[in-house]
Design a protein around this motif. Structure first.
Motif, PDB file in Angstrom:
ATOM      1  N   ASP A  50       0.818  -1.215   0.000  1.00 26.62           N
ATOM      2  CA  ASP A  50       0.000   0.000   0.000  1.00 26.62           C
ATOM      3  C   ASP A  50       0.853   1.268   0.000  1.00 26.62           C
ATOM      4  O   ASP A  50       0.548   2.229  -0.711  1.00 26.62           O
ATOM      5  CB  ASP A  50      -0.941   0.002   1.202  1.00 26.62           C
ATOM      6  CG  ASP A  50      -2.086  -0.988   1.055  1.00 26.62           C
ATOM      7  OD1 ASP A  50      -2.262  -1.524  -0.053  1.00 26.62           O
ATOM      8  OD2 ASP A  50      -2.804  -1.230   2.042  1.00 26.62           O
ATOM      9  N   GLY A 108      -7.591  -8.927  -1.336  1.00 28.05           N
ATOM     10  CA  GLY A 108      -7.907  -7.960  -0.297  1.00 28.05           C
ATOM     11  C   GLY A 108      -8.089  -6.546  -0.814  1.00 28.05           C
ATOM     12  O   GLY A 108      -7.812  -6.235  -1.971  1.00 28.05           O
ATOM     13  N   GLU A 109      -8.576  -5.687   0.069  1.00 27.32           N
ATOM     14  CA  GLU A 109      -8.727  -4.271  -0.215  1.00 27.32           C
ATOM     15  C   GLU A 109      -7.560  -3.513   0.405  1.00 27.32           C
ATOM     16  O   GLU A 109      -6.945  -3.978   1.368  1.00 27.32           O
ATOM     17  CB  GLU A 109     -10.039  -3.750   0.392  1.00 27.32           C
ATOM     18  CG  GLU A 109     -11.288  -4.328  -0.237  1.00 27.32           C
ATOM     19  CD  GLU A 109     -11.585  -3.744  -1.601  1.00 27.32           C
ATOM     20  OE1 GLU A 109     -10.904  -2.767  -1.990  1.00 27.32           O
ATOM     21  OE2 GLU A 109     -12.473  -4.273  -2.290  1.00 27.32           O
ATOM     22  N   PRO A 110      -7.244  -2.329  -0.145  1.00 26.84           N
ATOM     23  CA  PRO A 110      -6.214  -1.507   0.497  1.00 26.84           C
ATOM     24  C   PRO A 110      -6.554  -1.262   1.963  1.00 26.84           C
ATOM     25  O   PRO A 110      -7.720  -1.068   2.316  1.00 26.84           O
ATOM     26  CB  PRO A 110      -6.266  -0.196  -0.307  1.00 26.84           C
ATOM     27  CG  PRO A 110      -6.804  -0.593  -1.639  1.00 26.84           C
ATOM     28  CD  PRO A 110      -7.779  -1.701  -1.354  1.00 26.84           C
ATOM     29  N   ASP A 112      -6.520  -3.312   4.419  1.00 25.92           N
ATOM     30  CA  ASP A 112      -7.015  -4.451   5.193  1.00 25.92           C
ATOM     31  C   ASP A 112      -6.057  -4.826   6.321  1.00 25.92           C
ATOM     32  O   ASP A 112      -6.478  -5.267   7.390  1.00 25.92           O
ATOM     33  CB  ASP A 112      -7.216  -5.673   4.283  1.00 25.92           C
ATOM     34  CG  ASP A 112      -8.587  -5.679   3.610  1.00 25.92           C
ATOM     35  OD1 ASP A 112      -9.400  -4.784   3.929  1.00 25.92           O
ATOM     36  OD2 ASP A 112      -8.826  -6.562   2.774  1.00 25.92           O
ATOM     37  N   GLY A 117     -11.273  -0.252   6.281  1.00 29.71           N
ATOM     38  CA  GLY A 117     -11.946  -0.457   5.008  1.00 29.71           C
ATOM     39  C   GLY A 117     -11.109   0.074   3.861  1.00 29.71           C
ATOM     40  O   GLY A 117      -9.961   0.452   4.030  1.00 29.71           O
ATOM     41  N   PRO A 118     -11.688   0.132   2.649  1.00 25.78           N
ATOM     42  CA  PRO A 118     -10.950   0.564   1.471  1.00 25.78           C
ATOM     43  C   PRO A 118     -10.331   1.936   1.623  1.00 25.78           C
ATOM     44  O   PRO A 118      -9.275   2.208   1.075  1.00 25.78           O
ATOM     45  CB  PRO A 118     -12.020   0.557   0.364  1.00 25.78           C
ATOM     46  CG  PRO A 118     -13.053  -0.408   0.833  1.00 25.78           C
ATOM     47  CD  PRO A 118     -13.051  -0.288   2.333  1.00 25.78           C
ATOM     48  N   ASN A 119     -10.983   2.810   2.363  1.00 26.80           N
ATOM     49  CA  ASN A 119     -10.462   4.165   2.528  1.00 26.80           C
ATOM     50  C   ASN A 119      -9.750   4.351   3.851  1.00 26.80           C
ATOM     51  O   ASN A 119      -9.414   5.479   4.219  1.00 26.80           O
ATOM     52  CB  ASN A 119     -11.592   5.195   2.413  1.00 26.80           C
ATOM     53  CG  ASN A 119     -12.173   5.242   1.021  1.00 26.80           C
ATOM     54  OD1 ASN A 119     -11.443   5.177   0.044  1.00 26.80           O
ATOM     55  ND2 ASN A 119     -13.481   5.324   0.927  1.00 26.80           N
ATOM     56  N   ALA A 148     -11.536   3.082  -4.062  1.00 24.60           N
ATOM     57  CA  ALA A 148     -10.567   2.446  -3.160  1.00 24.60           C
ATOM     58  C   ALA A 148      -9.350   3.314  -2.886  1.00 24.60           C
ATOM     59  O   ALA A 148      -8.221   2.846  -2.893  1.00 24.60           O
ATOM     60  CB  ALA A 148     -10.130   1.089  -3.711  1.00 24.60           C
TER      61      ALA A 148
END
Length: 232
Positions: A50, A108-110, A112, A117-119, A148
């Motif tokens: 990330d 996964g989402e950024p 995580d 959450g995503p943001n 995202a």
């Protein structure tokens, strides 16, 4: 291709070269990324992935403003940010290679890895959709175009706007965006300091926290000199 595009390509090449050097440098013994191999779902890997994306946008914004202003202070700051973050990005990508882990998480989402959450608990680029003159922009449309986002990251529309400005207005908007960007980066780096298990990576994260907090203070001062405020 524009000078900005060539500069961005150059930064990526330098970052990859630095990554190779960092991989070799950390490959020997002790509490290094080579000595302890994290999993793909670990905070160590999540932070490296990330923050590499986060850093790349800072490099991009810094090259944009370098070509949009002749102010020595802002150009010097942009140069320092671009070089520092390109080098750090190279280190993190090098560690992912060393660990044999993917640079992009397909599942996964950024954020995580921080339990967010995503943001990351943040709303988009970290401002309320008002520009430096107080006019309202279509922020909902921006967020739809820029899914995202991680904490502090500028939207695609923000980057397009920065690329169209020049002189003092480009300096102001760059500083406003980069302050938000650094605030998001500090939050992410603090998460790694708390959650990462590889000592070398925690040390890098703490160095990011210290350096970016100092740069935030500098940028707030530069904004005030230009009669502008931080975006809310």
């Amino acid at each position: 291709m524009t000078r900005t595009h060539w500069a961005a390509i150059t930064a990526v090449v330098l970052a990859l070269l630095f990554a190779a050097a960092a991989t070799v440098a950390t490959a020997g013994g002790g509490d290094t990324p080579a000595a302890r191999t994290p999993t793909a779902e670990s905070a160590d890997a999540g932070f490296a992935r990330d923050m590499s994306v986060h850093h790349q946008q800072a490099v991009e914004m810094s090259f944009i403003v370098r070509d949009r202003t002749q102010d020595d202070e802002v150009r010097r700051l942009a140069y320092d940010i671009a070089n520092t973050q390109a080098n750090q990005r190279g280190m993190m990508l090098g560690w992912l290679d060393l660990w044999g882990l993917p640079k992009i998480s397909a599942d996964g989402e950024p954020m995580d890895w921080m339990g967010a959450g995503p943001n990351g608990g943040s709303g988009g680029s970290g401002h309320d959709g008002h520009d430096s003159h107080g006019s309202h922009s279509d922020h909902g449309k921006q967020e739809a175009e820029d899914a995202a986002l991680m904490p502090g990251m500028a939207t695609r529309s923000d980057l397009e706007r920065l690329d169209k400005l020049s002189g003092k207005q480009a300096e102001i908007f760059y500083l406003q965006l980069m302050i938000n960007h650094h605030n998001g980066g500090v939050a992410m780096a603090e998460g790694c300091v708390e959650l990462c298990t590889v000592g070398t990576e925690r040390d890098l994260a703490q160095a990011m926290v210290d350096a970016q907090r100092s740069e935030i203070d500098l940028m707030v001062g530069l904004l005030h000199k230009r009669g502008a405020d931080v975006l809310s």
